[in-house]
Write a protein that holds these residues in place. Structure first.
Motif: not given
Length: 288
Positions: A150-155
């Motif tokens: 999961v790429q939390h930096n996109l959300l």
């Protein structure tokens, strides 16, 4: 893979074993129409993923998360794997809604750490107009293993947006909806009209030219240059429910912006919190 690929690109590679083509057609207010259209005719070998059944979580009774809540990453990864998509797959998504539904899948896969995903330019309509093959035959799907990173930096979460509105966080908010909805003059879907205070309005459909095809990187950059942003400035994009914002996220990426986030719950989530402020009219006419 490029974010946008042409129909000819897909035609040349559609039978390669690592390519998975996904039909994402869906019409708001007509939840069965996309699957019915797929069953009638689709790209050879394409599978179907439904916006509400596959690419969204169930709607919460209190409206939190918006009209198309972000799926749980583990549940989404399991659904992606069941559809035959592995971490090695090259995924091509298409729709007939200007790329909005396909871009939703593009963003979700990026969020799960899968970069080999593109949207087919021109959608199903462009494919048929080019005289390329279609079929009603549905392929047998062999489940695959898909492991999410999961790429939390996109959300962006609602508290991130609240901090921006309160002045505790520096970021630019972009509202992707039609200008009349942004200004609060009409609201055909959500229970409250208006926009998040401070947001700038950049209509998502302007990412396509008069021919319906995706604009060049230079043309995309021109759409946002009036906002006075540096390429690494934080940008948070939203719409009504986190679907039509994704083409703008993709356009910003194409234009070279490197710190772009999606507020997945978007306006329908924002108005579920009683304390969240609402703006009406154009930002330049506001008097705080």
């Amino acid at each position: 893979m490029n974010a946008i690929v042409s129909a000819k690109w897909v035609l040349a590679r559609m039978y390669e074993p690592d390519v998975v083509i996904v039909d994402c057609r869906f019409a708001l207010g007509k939840p069965d129409s996309g699957r019915e259209a797929y069953e009638e005719s689709h790209l050879p070998g394409a599978i179907y993923l439904d916006l509400e059944q596959d690419l969204s979580a169930p709607v919460e009774a209190d409206g939190r998360g918006g009209r198309h809540p972000l799926p749980d990453p583990a549940a989404l990864a399991a659904r992606i794997g069941k559809a035959g998509i592995s971490n090695e797959s090259r995924v091509v998504a298409y729709d007939d809604q200007g790329g909005a539904m396909a871009s939703r899948l593009w963003w979700l896969l990026k969020y799960l750490g899968h970069d080999n995903v593109s949207v087919m330019d021109g959608g199903f309509k462009g494919w048929k107009e080019a005289g390329f093959p279609v079929t009603a035959e549905q392929k047998i799907t062999i489940p695959a293993q898909f492991l999410a990173t999961v790429q939390h930096n996109l959300l962006a979460e609602v508290y991130d947006v609240q901090d921006v509105v309160a002045g505790a966080k520096q970021a630019t908010l972009i509202d992707s909806r039609e200008p009349a909805r942004y200004r609060g003059e009409v609201e055909p879907i959500d229970r409250v009209a208006g926009h998040i205070p401070g947001a700038k309005n950049v209509l998502w459909t302007e990412g396509r030219g008069a021919d319906g095809l995706w604009k060049s990187a230079e043309e995309q950059a021109a759409r946002f240059e009036g906002l006075g942003l540096a390429k690494d400035d934080e940008i948070i994009v939203y719409c009504g429910s986190g679907v039509t914002a994704t083409p703008n996220v993709m356009a910003l990426q194409e234009a070279g912006y490197t710190n772009v986030k999606l507020y997945a719950g978007s306006w329908s989530d924002w108005i579920s919190y009683e304390g969240n402020s609402i703006a009406i009219g154009n930002e330049e006419n506001r008097k705080d």
